[in-house]
Enzyme design. Sequence first.
Site, mmCIF file in Angstrom:
data_model
loop_
_atom_site.group_PDB
_atom_site.id
_atom_site.type_symbol
_atom_site.label_atom_id
_atom_site.label_comp_id
_atom_site.label_asym_id
_atom_site.label_seq_id
_atom_site.Cartn_x
_atom_site.Cartn_y
_atom_site.Cartn_z
ATOM 1 N N GLU A 37 11.007 -10.279 -21.444
ATOM 2 C CA GLU A 37 10.557 -8.985 -20.927
ATOM 3 C C GLU A 37 9.467 -8.401 -21.838
ATOM 4 O O GLU A 37 8.483 -7.830 -21.356
ATOM 5 C CB GLU A 37 11.759 -8.036 -20.808
ATOM 6 C CG GLU A 37 11.445 -6.595 -20.445
ATOM 7 C CD GLU A 37 10.750 -6.412 -19.096
ATOM 8 O OE1 GLU A 37 10.591 -7.389 -18.352
ATOM 9 O OE2 GLU A 37 10.345 -5.270 -18.808
ATOM 10 N N LYS A 42 5.725 -7.442 -20.487
ATOM 11 C CA LYS A 42 5.126 -6.110 -20.657
ATOM 12 C C LYS A 42 3.736 -6.228 -21.267
ATOM 13 O O LYS A 42 2.796 -5.563 -20.844
ATOM 14 C CB LYS A 42 6.003 -5.214 -21.555
ATOM 15 C CG LYS A 42 7.280 -4.722 -20.944
ATOM 16 C CD LYS A 42 7.118 -3.567 -19.971
ATOM 17 C CE LYS A 42 7.019 -4.001 -18.552
ATOM 18 N NZ LYS A 42 8.167 -4.403 -17.824
ATOM 19 N N ASN A 47 0.466 -1.052 6.198
ATOM 20 C CA ASN A 47 0.961 -1.758 5.023
ATOM 21 C C ASN A 47 1.627 -3.027 5.523
ATOM 22 O O ASN A 47 2.511 -2.949 6.373
ATOM 23 C CB ASN A 47 1.977 -0.867 4.279
ATOM 24 C CG ASN A 47 2.634 -1.578 3.116
ATOM 25 O OD1 ASN A 47 2.097 -2.546 2.588
ATOM 26 N ND2 ASN A 47 3.792 -1.113 2.722
ATOM 27 N N GLY A 48 1.198 -4.180 5.040
ATOM 28 C CA GLY A 48 1.802 -5.444 5.481
ATOM 29 C C GLY A 48 0.736 -6.437 5.888
ATOM 30 O O GLY A 48 -0.432 -6.307 5.526
ATOM 31 N N LYS A 106 2.964 -1.743 -7.515
ATOM 32 C CA LYS A 106 4.347 -1.461 -7.917
ATOM 33 C C LYS A 106 5.375 -2.203 -7.073
ATOM 34 O O LYS A 106 6.325 -2.760 -7.599
ATOM 35 C CB LYS A 106 4.582 0.046 -7.842
ATOM 36 C CG LYS A 106 5.962 0.496 -8.276
ATOM 37 C CD LYS A 106 6.099 0.455 -9.770
ATOM 38 C CE LYS A 106 7.448 0.968 -10.254
ATOM 39 N NZ LYS A 106 7.723 0.492 -11.615
ATOM 40 N N CYS A 121 0.823 -1.191 0.000
ATOM 41 C CA CYS A 121 0.000 0.000 0.000
ATOM 42 C C CYS A 121 0.859 1.242 0.000
ATOM 43 O O CYS A 121 2.051 1.194 0.255
ATOM 44 C CB CYS A 121 -0.868 0.001 1.243
ATOM 45 S SG CYS A 121 -1.683 -1.568 1.464
ATOM 46 N N ARG A 145 1.200 2.284 -5.813
ATOM 47 C CA ARG A 145 1.509 1.197 -4.870
ATOM 48 C C ARG A 145 0.291 0.334 -4.549
ATOM 49 O O ARG A 145 0.414 -0.714 -3.919
ATOM 50 C CB ARG A 145 2.057 1.791 -3.568
ATOM 51 C CG ARG A 145 3.342 2.547 -3.747
ATOM 52 C CD ARG A 145 3.835 3.054 -2.432
ATOM 53 N NE ARG A 145 4.386 1.993 -1.617
ATOM 54 C CZ ARG A 145 5.669 1.716 -1.512
ATOM 55 N NH1 ARG A 145 6.545 2.424 -2.175
ATOM 56 N NH2 ARG A 145 6.086 0.740 -0.746
ATOM 57 N N HIS A 179 11.819 -27.512 -30.326
ATOM 58 C CA HIS A 179 11.612 -28.505 -29.265
ATOM 59 C C HIS A 179 10.194 -28.430 -28.700
ATOM 60 O O HIS A 179 9.926 -28.998 -27.643
ATOM 61 C CB HIS A 179 12.654 -28.315 -28.168
ATOM 62 C CG HIS A 179 14.055 -28.453 -28.680
ATOM 63 N ND1 HIS A 179 14.634 -29.673 -28.918
ATOM 64 C CD2 HIS A 179 14.955 -27.519 -29.066
ATOM 65 C CE1 HIS A 179 15.857 -29.478 -29.395
ATOM 66 N NE2 HIS A 179 16.068 -28.184 -29.503
ATOM 67 N N GLU A 214 1.162 -7.756 -18.691
ATOM 68 C CA GLU A 214 0.736 -6.919 -17.566
ATOM 69 C C GLU A 214 0.003 -5.664 -18.011
ATOM 70 O O GLU A 214 -0.863 -5.174 -17.302
ATOM 71 C CB GLU A 214 1.894 -6.611 -16.610
ATOM 72 C CG GLU A 214 2.998 -5.756 -17.139
ATOM 73 C CD GLU A 214 4.097 -5.532 -16.103
ATOM 74 O OE1 GLU A 214 3.844 -5.608 -14.898
ATOM 75 O OE2 GLU A 214 5.243 -5.262 -16.519
ATOM 76 N N TRP A 231 -3.822 -2.123 -1.626
ATOM 77 C CA TRP A 231 -3.841 -3.273 -2.536
ATOM 78 C C TRP A 231 -4.259 -4.462 -1.686
ATOM 79 O O TRP A 231 -3.518 -4.918 -0.817
ATOM 80 C CB TRP A 231 -2.452 -3.499 -3.127
ATOM 81 C CG TRP A 231 -2.392 -4.514 -4.229
ATOM 82 C CD1 TRP A 231 -2.488 -4.275 -5.570
ATOM 83 C CD2 TRP A 231 -2.201 -5.932 -4.096
ATOM 84 N NE1 TRP A 231 -2.380 -5.449 -6.271
ATOM 85 C CE2 TRP A 231 -2.204 -6.481 -5.398
ATOM 86 C CE3 TRP A 231 -2.049 -6.789 -3.011
ATOM 87 C CZ2 TRP A 231 -2.040 -7.839 -5.644
ATOM 88 C CZ3 TRP A 231 -1.888 -8.148 -3.252
ATOM 89 C CH2 TRP A 231 -1.880 -8.665 -4.555
HETATM 90 O O1 M6R Z 1 10.912 -3.297 -7.327
HETATM 91 P P1 M6R Z 1 11.440 -4.525 -7.971
HETATM 92 O O2 M6R Z 1 12.351 -4.242 -9.110
HETATM 93 O O3 M6R Z 1 12.087 -5.474 -6.994
HETATM 94 O O4 M6R Z 1 10.177 -5.270 -8.559
HETATM 95 C C1 M6R Z 1 10.297 -6.525 -9.168
HETATM 96 C C2 M6R Z 1 9.046 -6.882 -9.945
HETATM 97 O O5 M6R Z 1 7.936 -6.919 -9.087
HETATM 98 C C3 M6R Z 1 8.768 -5.882 -11.073
HETATM 99 O O6 M6R Z 1 9.837 -5.800 -11.972
HETATM 100 C C4 M6R Z 1 7.500 -6.305 -11.838
HETATM 101 O O7 M6R Z 1 7.731 -7.487 -12.539
HETATM 102 C C5 M6R Z 1 7.029 -5.187 -12.767
HETATM 103 N N1 M6R Z 1 5.602 -5.132 -12.743
HETATM 104 C C6 M6R Z 1 7.440 -5.409 -14.167
HETATM 105 O O8 M6R Z 1 6.971 -4.440 -15.037
#
Ligand code: M6R
Length: 620
Positions: free
Chosen positions: A489, A493, A106-107, A615, A5, A34, A512, A496, A82
């Site tokens: 990657e 992208k 948060n937690g 995030k 959060c 967040r 394969h 998500e 969240w």
């Molecule tokens: O803050 P961090 O780099 O440790 O976060 C790692 C992943 O949670 C972060 O890269 C996530 O995969 C993103 N949503 C990717 O766009």
Amino acid sequence: MALMCGIVGYVGSGPVSARPLQVVMEGLQRLEYRGYDSAGVAVITDTGLQMAKKAGKLVNLASRLQDSPLEPGTAAIGHTRWATHGGPTDGNAHPHVHGDLAVIHNGIVENFATLKAELMEAGDEFASETDTEVVAHLLDRAYQETGDLTEAMRQVVVCLDGTFTLLAVHASQPSVVVGARHDSPLVVGLGDGENFLGSDVVAFIAHTNRAMELGQDEIVTITPTSVDVTDFAGRPAQAREYIVDWDAKAAEKGGFRSFMDKEIADEPQAVADTLLGRTDMAGSLVLDEIRIEESVLRAVTKIVVVACGTAAYAGHVAKYAIEHWCRIPVEVELAHEFRYRDPVVDERTLVVAISQSGETMDTLMAVRYAREQGSATLSIVNTHGSTIPRESDAVLYTHAGPEIAVASTKAFLAQITAAYLLGLYLAQLRGTLFPDEVAAKLVELRAMPDKVQTVLDRSDRVKQIARWMADTPTVLFLGRHVGYPVAMEGALKLKELAYIHAEGFAAGELKHGPIALIEPGQPVFVVVPSPRGRHSLHSKVVSNIQEIRARGARTLVIAEDGDEAVVPFADQVFRIPQCPTLLAPLLAVVPLQIFACELAHAKGLDVDQPRNLAKSVTVE
Ligand code: M6R
């Protein structure tokens, strides 16, 4: 429960005013990346504690406040959530209020069920399904005994298992906000006659760039003119003060459609800033932040990179570069898998944690585990004041500036850049590259920001194709060598941001199994390695393109300027400038980021806050 959060707290001097609520709402707006399931605020006013909270995005809370405004106040706290257990409803939103006390969290309080049962037995009634409400009840009871919010917090935190950042206010202490942190982030902002608390500095950067890092298991009490930090036992603690080297503008959209668009545009700067000031007058690489003994680094026999998501793909790129330059074996491990499989790490292992936020719980836990095994730990992190660098033996900061969009873009490029620096530093230290070779590679690296800019300047076509493909149900991505993590990657992208099924494969793996997925019209992005270089895999990847084309795939090819061999087999070619193979991910990933971003816009989706995500993933 409220996991990942955004938290903000404010206390100001003088009579009651609208400022506490304004500061907190503005902070929440900046922190909304967040978590965005629900939001709420509590303000201490002349007539007591007032609270408003609303399920859904922050705009819902803002319109609730417009319809029935809160009175002016002296202090305020705010929360954007969240959720996991306890759905995103008005009732489960924070703050949770008991008596004259409000708390945000948060937690996860893991022992909340036991605590709740005890409280219910004693006659307490609960209005929500959250663990946090239990904390509100406990704090209020402790306050009634002690008459002091800091003391009450001290009594309560030792009863809680799990992870938490807590902020609390009480109507009887109108100019006090108390915070506590255990395995969850909290930063102090130092103002003039006012002070701030936030999950990260973004919460208050519009008001001050003076910040203070809190340590693990510390309690902070802010008033308009004081900041007191103690440990959970009440002993004074030393918090480190620092100046944030970017301003509020860096955390704003600056005229772009979305933070993600802006952050992609920031990429040349992120790479340039990460390279800046890391050589001495003689041109040697000097990484002052690497406080691990040189003898330890010379003796390292293995490197293990731990990270999650995009940061893990940066780790895969690091593996290719570090193994090639330093001749040290490098393993890349998803941080959440690492410590649960009894990994073979010891005093001669260097564990490198990569994280944008510096708060990812899985990565933090991997660092802790590695230290317990006696390994040296080094983190590559973007966020100053975060936990992972504090708990690592050394840190190499990326200088990407604040990354607000949930999908990581510029931080990825900065992480890869920092990993190159680390690789070259180790090569220099261990003598696996001659000084002139290191210098030459640094020259090549310094040319990369301009090349990234060139890719951005050519983005119109990839945007156009993305808009045409808005209805595509699935996209595949192929790459080889450093192009393989780029392919993964690219797929991440797209998943998500655009909620499209996407998968990244090593091109060599195609025959394969994955080639069975190819049917007429299937779009496939292919990251083609440079045709130059002694051991180029170029011709093999071009063969892969032919193979999928022959089965009807629509091929979208990312290839270097001048690579004409791909043209006959490509439905579309996206050009990137020529560069050394190992550095190519900095360029090849950019069209894929733009593609996902544009496609999500075309589908009318929220590019900065994709569904179900947050995030920073601050719980395991
Ligand atoms: O803050 P961090 O780099 O440790 O976060 C790692 C992943 O949670 C972060 O890269 C996530 O995969 C993103 N949503 C990717 O766009």
